[in-house]
Motif scaffolding. Structure first.
Motif, PDB file in Angstrom:
ATOM      1  N   LEU A  39       0.827  -1.202   0.000  1.00 53.80           N
ATOM      2  CA  LEU A  39       0.000   0.000   0.000  1.00 53.80           C
ATOM      3  C   LEU A  39       0.865   1.258   0.000  1.00 53.80           C
ATOM      4  O   LEU A  39       0.579   2.223  -0.711  1.00 53.80           O
ATOM      5  CB  LEU A  39      -0.934  -0.005   1.209  1.00 53.80           C
ATOM      6  N   LEU A  40       1.940   1.233   0.759  1.00 55.03           N
ATOM      7  CA  LEU A  40       2.866   2.371   0.805  1.00 55.03           C
ATOM      8  C   LEU A  40       3.510   2.617  -0.558  1.00 55.03           C
ATOM      9  O   LEU A  40       3.648   3.758  -0.987  1.00 55.03           O
ATOM     10  CB  LEU A  40       3.942   2.127   1.861  1.00 55.03           C
ATOM     11  N   ILE A  41       3.875   1.545  -1.246  1.00 55.94           N
ATOM     12  CA  ILE A  41       4.447   1.676  -2.595  1.00 55.94           C
ATOM     13  C   ILE A  41       3.438   2.336  -3.527  1.00 55.94           C
ATOM     14  O   ILE A  41       3.761   3.282  -4.255  1.00 55.94           O
ATOM     15  CB  ILE A  41       4.886   0.304  -3.151  1.00 55.94           C
ATOM     16  N   ILE A  42       2.208   1.866  -3.497  1.00 57.88           N
ATOM     17  CA  ILE A  42       1.174   2.403  -4.386  1.00 57.88           C
ATOM     18  C   ILE A  42       0.908   3.876  -4.090  1.00 57.88           C
ATOM     19  O   ILE A  42       0.886   4.709  -4.993  1.00 57.88           O
ATOM     20  CB  ILE A  42      -0.124   1.577  -4.278  1.00 57.88           C
ATOM     21  N   THR A  43       0.717   4.219  -2.829  1.00 57.14           N
ATOM     22  CA  THR A  43       0.413   5.615  -2.485  1.00 57.14           C
ATOM     23  C   THR A  43       1.602   6.529  -2.758  1.00 57.14           C
ATOM     24  O   THR A  43       1.421   7.663  -3.194  1.00 57.14           O
ATOM     25  CB  THR A  43      -0.037   5.756  -1.022  1.00 57.14           C
ATOM     26  N   SER A  44       2.805   6.035  -2.535  1.00 56.83           N
ATOM     27  CA  SER A  44       3.994   6.843  -2.803  1.00 56.83           C
ATOM     28  C   SER A  44       4.165   7.109  -4.287  1.00 56.83           C
ATOM     29  O   SER A  44       4.531   8.214  -4.690  1.00 56.83           O
ATOM     30  CB  SER A  44       5.250   6.149  -2.275  1.00 56.83           C
ATOM     31  N   MET A  45       3.885   6.107  -5.100  1.00 54.41           N
ATOM     32  CA  MET A  45       4.043   6.275  -6.549  1.00 54.41           C
ATOM     33  C   MET A  45       3.044   7.273  -7.114  1.00 54.41           C
ATOM     34  O   MET A  45       3.314   7.929  -8.103  1.00 54.41           O
ATOM     35  CB  MET A  45       3.935   4.936  -7.250  1.00 54.41           C
ATOM     36  N   LYS A  46       1.890   7.398  -6.482  1.00 54.14           N
ATOM     37  CA  LYS A  46       0.909   8.379  -6.941  1.00 54.14           C
ATOM     38  C   LYS A  46       1.386   9.803  -6.675  1.00 54.14           C
ATOM     39  O   LYS A  46       0.987  10.724  -7.364  1.00 54.14           O
ATOM     40  CB  LYS A  46      -0.432   8.136  -6.254  1.00 54.14           C
ATOM     41  N   LYS A  47       2.242   9.972  -5.671  1.00 47.05           N
ATOM     42  CA  LYS A  47       2.736  11.292  -5.298  1.00 47.05           C
ATOM     43  C   LYS A  47       3.974  11.712  -6.085  1.00 47.05           C
ATOM     44  O   LYS A  47       4.259  12.889  -6.215  1.00 47.05           O
ATOM     45  CB  LYS A  47       3.086  11.324  -3.807  1.00 47.05           C
ATOM     46  N   ILE A  48       4.709  10.737  -6.601  1.00 50.60           N
ATOM     47  CA  ILE A  48       5.983  11.012  -7.264  1.00 50.60           C
ATOM     48  C   ILE A  48       5.751  11.373  -8.725  1.00 50.60           C
ATOM     49  O   ILE A  48       4.999  10.708  -9.426  1.00 50.60           O
ATOM     50  CB  ILE A  48       6.917   9.786  -7.183  1.00 50.60           C
ATOM     51  N   LYS A  49       6.429  12.407  -9.180  1.00 53.44           N
ATOM     52  CA  LYS A  49       6.416  12.740 -10.604  1.00 53.44           C
ATOM     53  C   LYS A  49       7.755  12.262 -11.163  1.00 53.44           C
ATOM     54  O   LYS A  49       8.812  12.729 -10.752  1.00 53.44           O
ATOM     55  CB  LYS A  49       6.253  14.238 -10.805  1.00 53.44           C
ATOM     56  N   PHE A  50       7.687  11.327 -12.083  1.00 53.82           N
ATOM     57  CA  PHE A  50       8.892  10.750 -12.644  1.00 53.82           C
ATOM     58  C   PHE A  50       9.367  11.582 -13.827  1.00 53.82           C
ATOM     59  O   PHE A  50       8.671  11.709 -14.825  1.00 53.82           O
ATOM     60  CB  PHE A  50       8.635   9.306 -13.088  1.00 53.82           C
ATOM     61  N   LYS A  51      10.553  12.156 -13.688  1.00 50.77           N
ATOM     62  CA  LYS A  51      11.128  12.949 -14.772  1.00 50.77           C
ATOM     63  C   LYS A  51      12.142  12.123 -15.553  1.00 50.77           C
ATOM     64  O   LYS A  51      12.022  11.968 -16.747  1.00 50.77           O
ATOM     65  CB  LYS A  51      11.788  14.208 -14.212  1.00 50.77           C
ATOM     66  N   ASN A  52      13.127  11.619 -14.870  1.00 51.81           N
ATOM     67  CA  ASN A  52      14.167  10.807 -15.504  1.00 51.81           C
ATOM     68  C   ASN A  52      14.033   9.381 -14.996  1.00 51.81           C
ATOM     69  O   ASN A  52      14.549   9.048 -13.944  1.00 51.81           O
ATOM     70  CB  ASN A  52      15.563  11.352 -15.186  1.00 51.81           C
ATOM     71  N   LEU A  53      13.321   8.578 -15.745  1.00 54.31           N
ATOM     72  CA  LEU A  53      13.102   7.205 -15.336  1.00 54.31           C
ATOM     73  C   LEU A  53      14.355   6.372 -15.575  1.00 54.31           C
ATOM     74  O   LEU A  53      14.993   6.493 -16.614  1.00 54.31           O
ATOM     75  CB  LEU A  53      11.943   6.605 -16.126  1.00 54.31           C
ATOM     76  N   PRO A  54      14.716   5.523 -14.605  1.00 57.11           N
ATOM     77  CA  PRO A  54      15.872   4.653 -14.819  1.00 57.11           C
ATOM     78  C   PRO A  54      15.524   3.555 -15.815  1.00 57.11           C
ATOM     79  O   PRO A  54      14.357   3.219 -16.009  1.00 57.11           O
ATOM     80  CB  PRO A  54      16.119   4.063 -13.426  1.00 57.11           C
ATOM     81  N   SER A  55      16.544   3.010 -16.430  1.00 53.57           N
ATOM     82  CA  SER A  55      16.319   1.878 -17.321  1.00 53.57           C
ATOM     83  C   SER A  55      15.873   0.679 -16.487  1.00 53.57           C
ATOM     84  O   SER A  55      16.019   0.662 -15.265  1.00 53.57           O
ATOM     85  CB  SER A  55      17.614   1.532 -18.067  1.00 53.57           C
ATOM     86  N   PHE A  56      15.342  -0.322 -17.159  1.00 55.30           N
ATOM     87  CA  PHE A  56      14.883  -1.512 -16.452  1.00 55.30           C
ATOM     88  C   PHE A  56      16.022  -2.162 -15.681  1.00 55.30           C
ATOM     89  O   PHE A  56      15.871  -2.525 -14.522  1.00 55.30           O
ATOM     90  CB  PHE A  56      14.267  -2.502 -17.449  1.00 55.30           C
ATOM     91  N   SER A  57      17.190  -2.284 -16.315  1.00 53.80           N
ATOM     92  CA  SER A  57      18.329  -2.920 -15.640  1.00 53.80           C
ATOM     93  C   SER A  57      18.789  -2.097 -14.440  1.00 53.80           C
ATOM     94  O   SER A  57      19.187  -2.642 -13.419  1.00 53.80           O
ATOM     95  CB  SER A  57      19.485  -3.146 -16.619  1.00 53.80           C
ATOM     96  N   LYS A  58      18.715  -0.759 -14.534  1.00 54.79           N
ATOM     97  CA  LYS A  58      19.097   0.097 -13.417  1.00 54.79           C
ATOM     98  C   LYS A  58      18.094  -0.051 -12.272  1.00 54.79           C
ATOM     99  O   LYS A  58      18.473  -0.075 -11.104  1.00 54.79           O
ATOM    100  CB  LYS A  58      19.181   1.558 -13.877  1.00 54.79           C
ATOM    101  N   LEU A  59      16.814  -0.175 -12.607  1.00 51.91           N
ATOM    102  CA  LEU A  59      15.791  -0.371 -11.588  1.00 51.91           C
ATOM    103  C   LEU A  59      15.990  -1.695 -10.862  1.00 51.91           C
ATOM    104  O   LEU A  59      15.903  -1.758  -9.643  1.00 51.91           O
ATOM    105  CB  LEU A  59      14.394  -0.308 -12.214  1.00 51.91           C
ATOM    106  N   ILE A  60      16.288  -2.742 -11.609  1.00 53.03           N
ATOM    107  CA  ILE A  60      16.557  -4.043 -10.995  1.00 53.03           C
ATOM    108  C   ILE A  60      17.768  -3.953 -10.087  1.00 53.03           C
ATOM    109  O   ILE A  60      17.763  -4.463  -8.964  1.00 53.03           O
ATOM    110  CB  ILE A  60      16.775  -5.139 -12.074  1.00 53.03           C
TER     111      ILE A  60
END
Length: 70
Positions: A39-60
């Motif tokens: 739930l914390l992940i979901i609510t936090s993601m709604k608040k965050i504005k993603f400008k520079n998204l990391p690549s999939f490998s960087k996220l992993i």
């Protein structure tokens, strides 16, 4: 048109790390804590504005090794 990240995909990616961390708490509290973390992940993601998204490998790498996204 912006990049959209599905919170459920992020939760799925983070599940191995979450499950590993849940072993630090008592068995009776694990399920509740897991739900609260999701739930914390979901609510936090709604608040965050993603400008520079990391690549999939960087996220992993971030999830597995706790690296900072640069």
């Amino acid at each position: 048109m912006g990049n959209k990240i599905d919170p459920l995909e992020v939760i799925e990616l983070m599940q191995p790390k979450i499950k590993k961390l849940l072993y630090q708490t008592s068995i009776g509290n694990r399920e509740d804590l897991e739900q609260e973390l999701n739930l914390l992940i979901i609510t936090s993601m709604k608040k965050i504005k993603f400008k520079n998204l990391p690549s999939f490998s960087k996220l992993i790498s971030l999830v597995e090794y706790g690296e900072k996204v640069s």
